[in-house]
Write a protein that holds these residues in place. Structure first.
Motif, mmCIF file in Angstrom:
data_model
loop_
_atom_site.group_PDB
_atom_site.id
_atom_site.type_symbol
_atom_site.label_atom_id
_atom_site.label_comp_id
_atom_site.label_asym_id
_atom_site.label_seq_id
_atom_site.Cartn_x
_atom_site.Cartn_y
_atom_site.Cartn_z
ATOM 1 N N VAL A 58 42.188 51.887 34.217
ATOM 2 C CA VAL A 58 43.490 52.041 33.561
ATOM 3 C C VAL A 58 43.663 53.516 33.282
ATOM 4 O O VAL A 58 42.792 54.142 32.671
ATOM 5 N N TRP A 59 44.750 54.076 33.813
ATOM 6 C CA TRP A 59 44.989 55.512 33.669
ATOM 7 C C TRP A 59 45.837 55.795 32.432
ATOM 8 O O TRP A 59 46.511 54.893 31.920
ATOM 9 N N PRO A 60 45.812 57.040 31.962
ATOM 10 C CA PRO A 60 46.593 57.387 30.761
ATOM 11 C C PRO A 60 48.094 57.105 30.910
ATOM 12 O O PRO A 60 48.778 56.917 29.911
ATOM 13 N N ASN A 61 48.598 57.014 32.164
ATOM 14 C CA ASN A 61 50.023 56.705 32.348
ATOM 15 C C ASN A 61 50.296 55.200 32.303
ATOM 16 O O ASN A 61 51.409 54.770 32.599
ATOM 17 N N GLY A 62 49.276 54.402 31.951
ATOM 18 C CA GLY A 62 49.478 52.966 31.804
ATOM 19 C C GLY A 62 49.317 52.172 33.089
ATOM 20 O O GLY A 62 49.450 50.945 33.084
ATOM 21 N N ILE A 63 49.038 52.857 34.204
ATOM 22 C CA ILE A 63 48.796 52.167 35.478
ATOM 23 C C ILE A 63 47.391 51.556 35.449
ATOM 24 O O ILE A 63 46.406 52.273 35.252
ATOM 25 N N GLN A 118 47.093 49.123 28.516
ATOM 26 C CA GLN A 118 46.503 49.988 27.492
ATOM 27 C C GLN A 118 45.298 50.725 28.052
ATOM 28 O O GLN A 118 44.341 50.109 28.501
ATOM 29 N N ALA A 119 45.371 52.057 27.998
ATOM 30 C CA ALA A 119 44.340 52.907 28.587
ATOM 31 C C ALA A 119 43.104 52.934 27.705
ATOM 32 O O ALA A 119 42.713 53.962 27.183
ATOM 33 N N ASP A 120 42.491 51.761 27.566
ATOM 34 C CA ASP A 120 41.305 51.645 26.726
ATOM 35 C C ASP A 120 40.098 51.491 27.645
ATOM 36 O O ASP A 120 39.719 50.395 28.022
ATOM 37 N N GLU A 121 39.505 52.627 28.036
ATOM 38 C CA GLU A 121 38.415 52.637 29.025
ATOM 39 C C GLU A 121 37.303 51.657 28.668
ATOM 40 O O GLU A 121 36.727 51.021 29.543
ATOM 41 N N HIS A 138 44.469 42.117 33.097
ATOM 42 C CA HIS A 138 45.519 41.808 32.126
ATOM 43 C C HIS A 138 44.931 41.210 30.860
ATOM 44 O O HIS A 138 45.374 41.523 29.753
ATOM 45 N N ASP A 139 43.913 40.359 30.998
ATOM 46 C CA ASP A 139 43.253 39.782 29.821
ATOM 47 C C ASP A 139 42.726 40.877 28.906
ATOM 48 O O ASP A 139 42.779 40.755 27.682
ATOM 49 N N ALA A 140 42.209 41.960 29.514
ATOM 50 C CA ALA A 140 41.568 43.026 28.733
ATOM 51 C C ALA A 140 42.573 44.084 28.273
ATOM 52 O O ALA A 140 42.447 44.625 27.183
ATOM 53 N N CYS A 141 43.545 44.389 29.102
ATOM 54 C CA CYS A 141 44.371 45.586 28.867
ATOM 55 C C CYS A 141 45.861 45.307 28.754
ATOM 56 O O CYS A 141 46.651 46.250 28.614
ATOM 57 N N ARG A 142 46.264 44.019 28.813
ATOM 58 C CA ARG A 142 47.684 43.616 28.702
ATOM 59 C C ARG A 142 48.547 44.330 29.737
ATOM 60 O O ARG A 142 48.077 44.615 30.816
ATOM 61 N N GLY A 143 49.810 44.601 29.394
ATOM 62 C CA GLY A 143 50.717 45.263 30.326
ATOM 63 C C GLY A 143 51.495 44.265 31.172
ATOM 64 O O GLY A 143 51.450 43.056 30.934
ATOM 65 N N ARG A 144 52.228 44.778 32.169
ATOM 66 C CA ARG A 144 53.094 43.977 33.043
ATOM 67 C C ARG A 144 52.390 43.789 34.383
ATOM 68 O O ARG A 144 52.012 44.753 35.040
ATOM 69 N N GLN A 145 52.215 42.526 34.802
ATOM 70 C CA GLN A 145 51.480 42.221 36.028
ATOM 71 C C GLN A 145 52.337 42.450 37.271
ATOM 72 O O GLN A 145 53.494 42.036 37.302
#
Ligand code: 2AM
Length: 179
Positions: free
Chosen positions: A84-89, A135-138, A30-37
């Motif tokens: 992190v996959w392109p679908n945001g998972i 965020q799908a930022d590999e 989450h620190d790196a890619c945000r989103g909902r935990q």
């Protein structure tokens, strides 16, 4: 039938140590890619997604779980990787997929199909979802300090209720997997 359908899936839950590791990875990712935990109590491994089932057919789903579990074998996953996959998972992944796990997923889908129950047509991609809408930022996906072991020693049938604040899971049945 007029009764509302149940949204069902078969899953395995992490033990306390593994859940603790997973929750640490939720924070890192989450620190790196945000989103909902995903809350710690909801962390799970889906073995077969079923979908919407009429309450009148619930006993047929129980029969599938009981029969498949009796003929399956427990196994262990070595969780070693985050993605992190392109679908945001955002998820934790096993280093390799044990044959026993692939066979268990295949047996569940086959038994659901044989019973005329809904099942997933997509290929089985075992993962533990940690974040949604990440965020799908590999380049920014961290690596776990050390791997964790996930013991797949039971099969659970779970009902999912979708609410505005996220899904609520309830275990309906649990069967042990023979060692
Ligand atoms: P996900 O975590 O990658 O979204 C409950 O929805 C569980 O079933 C989740 O673990 C979800 O995976 C999984 N699942 C598999 N196939 C699904 C589908 N077609 N629709 C919704 N959830 C599915």
């Amino acid at each position: 039938s007029a009764a509302p359908a149940y949204r069902l899936f078969f899953a395995a839950w992490p033990d306390d140590a593994c859940r603790h590791w997973l929750d640490q990875q939720v924070e890192r990712l989450h620190d790196a890619c945000r989103g909902r935990q995903v809350p710690p109590r909801q962390l799970h491994l889906t073995l077969a997604f079923v979908g919407e089932v009429d309450p009148a057919r619930l006993s047929d789903v129980y029969a599938v779980g009981e029969r498949v579990a009796a003929g399956a074998e427990a196994c262990q996953l070595r969780l070693s990787r985050l993605a992190v996959w392109p679908n945001g998972i955002g998820c934790a992944l096993p280093a390799r997929v044990p044959g026993r796990l692939a066979r268990l997923a295949r047996a569940l889908n086959g038994a659901l199909a044989d019973a005329g129950l809904p099942h997933e047509a997509r290929a089985f991609k075992p993962h533990l979802t940690l974040l949604r809408k990440a965020q799908a930022d590999e380049a920014g996906v961290p690596h776990p300090d050390a791997p964790a072991l996930f013991a797949v020693d039971h099969l659970s049938l779970v009902v999912s209720r979708l609410t505005r604040s996220g899904p609520i899971y309830q275990e309906l049945r649990r069967w042990p997997l023979p060692a």
